[in-house]
Design a protein around this motif. Structure first.
Motif, short mmCIF file in Angstrom:
data_model
loop_
_atom_site.label_atom_id
_atom_site.label_comp_id
_atom_site.label_asym_id
_atom_site.label_seq_id
_atom_site.Cartn_x
_atom_site.Cartn_y
_atom_site.Cartn_z
N ALA A 31 0.83 -1.21 0.00
CA ALA A 31 0.00 0.00 0.00
C ALA A 31 0.86 1.26 0.00
O ALA A 31 0.55 2.23 -0.71
CB ALA A 31 -0.93 -0.01 1.22
N VAL A 32 1.96 1.24 0.75
CA VAL A 32 2.86 2.39 0.78
C VAL A 32 3.50 2.60 -0.59
O VAL A 32 3.63 3.73 -1.07
CB VAL A 32 3.95 2.19 1.86
N LEU A 33 3.91 1.52 -1.24
CA LEU A 33 4.49 1.63 -2.58
C LEU A 33 3.49 2.20 -3.57
O LEU A 33 3.86 2.98 -4.46
CB LEU A 33 4.98 0.26 -3.05
N THR A 34 2.22 1.83 -3.42
CA THR A 34 1.18 2.39 -4.28
C THR A 34 1.06 3.89 -4.09
O THR A 34 0.91 4.65 -5.05
CB THR A 34 -0.17 1.71 -3.99
N LEU A 35 1.13 4.34 -2.84
CA LEU A 35 1.06 5.78 -2.55
C LEU A 35 2.23 6.54 -3.16
O LEU A 35 2.08 7.71 -3.53
CB LEU A 35 1.02 6.00 -1.05
N TRP A 47 -5.53 7.43 -2.93
CA TRP A 47 -5.98 6.80 -1.68
C TRP A 47 -6.83 5.55 -1.89
O TRP A 47 -7.05 4.80 -0.94
CB TRP A 47 -6.80 7.81 -0.86
N ALA A 48 -7.33 5.33 -3.11
CA ALA A 48 -8.36 4.32 -3.33
C ALA A 48 -7.90 2.90 -3.01
O ALA A 48 -8.47 2.23 -2.15
CB ALA A 48 -8.87 4.40 -4.77
N VAL A 121 7.19 -0.79 -8.73
CA VAL A 121 6.27 -1.69 -9.42
C VAL A 121 6.77 -3.13 -9.31
O VAL A 121 5.99 -4.05 -9.05
CB VAL A 121 6.12 -1.29 -10.90
N TRP A 122 8.07 -3.34 -9.50
CA TRP A 122 8.63 -4.69 -9.42
C TRP A 122 8.46 -5.28 -8.02
O TRP A 122 8.06 -6.43 -7.87
CB TRP A 122 10.11 -4.66 -9.80
N THR A 123 8.73 -4.47 -7.01
CA THR A 123 8.59 -4.94 -5.63
C THR A 123 7.13 -5.27 -5.32
O THR A 123 6.84 -6.27 -4.64
CB THR A 123 9.09 -3.88 -4.64
#
Length: 226
Positions: A31-35, A47-48, A121-123
């Motif tokens: 989730a943190v990587l997405t942010l 935030w979604a 993205v890879w992680t």
């Protein structure tokens, strides 16, 4: 009193339940990587996805905290839904990243920005596939805590050489994380052999995704630096 028609291994308490926190840490990290991803690589508002993943994780932790030992079709459905949500986000980011690398996106002009986005993205894909293996192998962590089948979907070294494993050994999340990492770097099985068809397909897809990300990102970053 247990039902006499119930198999013996289903009536016994969990012998070696998995701790909840490693799986939860993987979800939080994803989730943190997405942010941290650029807007054009993220599915929906910033935030979604983290919000949906957080709510599903809270539901799992609330119903079965500390150790994963409660066998429930509803909880298993929530866990698989969580992995699916993470997978959709990771695959979307992968497709967008590859498109940017091919057609030239905002991140492709800076080697540092490109490596940061590509690494995130890879992680994320490594974490998603590690959780996929974790949830689908041998019926999931709760089922494995109560009973290990004779023929698991993923054969670890301890399965292939029982003399190397401790009594009542079960694969933990770290084992699946290691599988996800090595499959993404070697692009093939290393010490864990896929036995089930779904495992072979999943490992093939992961290898192809990882090869595309690493190959294109490294090639583009070298081109920018030169």
């Amino acid at each position: 009193m247990s039902d006499p028609r119930e198999p013996m291994h289903l009536s016994r308490p969990a012998a070696n339940p998995e701790r909840r926190w490693p799986m939860a840490a993987a979800v939080i990290t994803s989730a943190v990587l997405t942010l941290l991803l650029p807007d054009d690589l993220r599915l929906g508002p910033r935030w979604a996805l983290p919000l949906v993943e957080g709510l599903l994780l809270v539901a799992l932790v609330s119903a079965d905290p500390v150790r994963i030992s409660r066998r429930s079709a509803r909880l298993r459905g929530v866990a698989i839904t969580l992995v699916c949500v993470m997978a959709v986000g990771a695959f979307w980011s992968t497709v967008r990243l590859i498109d940017d690398l091919i057609h030239g996106g905002k991140e492709t002009g800076s080697a540092s920005a490109l490596l940061l986005a590509g690494g995130s993205v890879w992680t994320s894909t490594v974490l998603v596939f590690s959780l996929l293996y974790f949830e689908l192998d041998s019926g999931g962590p709760a089922a494995r805590a109560h009973h290990m089948p004779r023929t698991p979907a993923l054969a670890f070294p301890q399965h292939l050489s029982p003399e190397l494993s401790a009594t009542h050994w079960r694969p933990r999340y770290v084992d699946y994380l290691y599988l996800g990492f090595t499959n993404s770097t070697a692009f093939s099985p290393t010490d864990v052999m896929p036995l089930a068809a779904w495992a072979k397909i999943a490992m093939t897809v992961q290898s192809v995704i990882s090869l595309a990300i690493l190959g294109l990102v490294i090639a583009r970053a070298v081109n920018v630096l030169v």
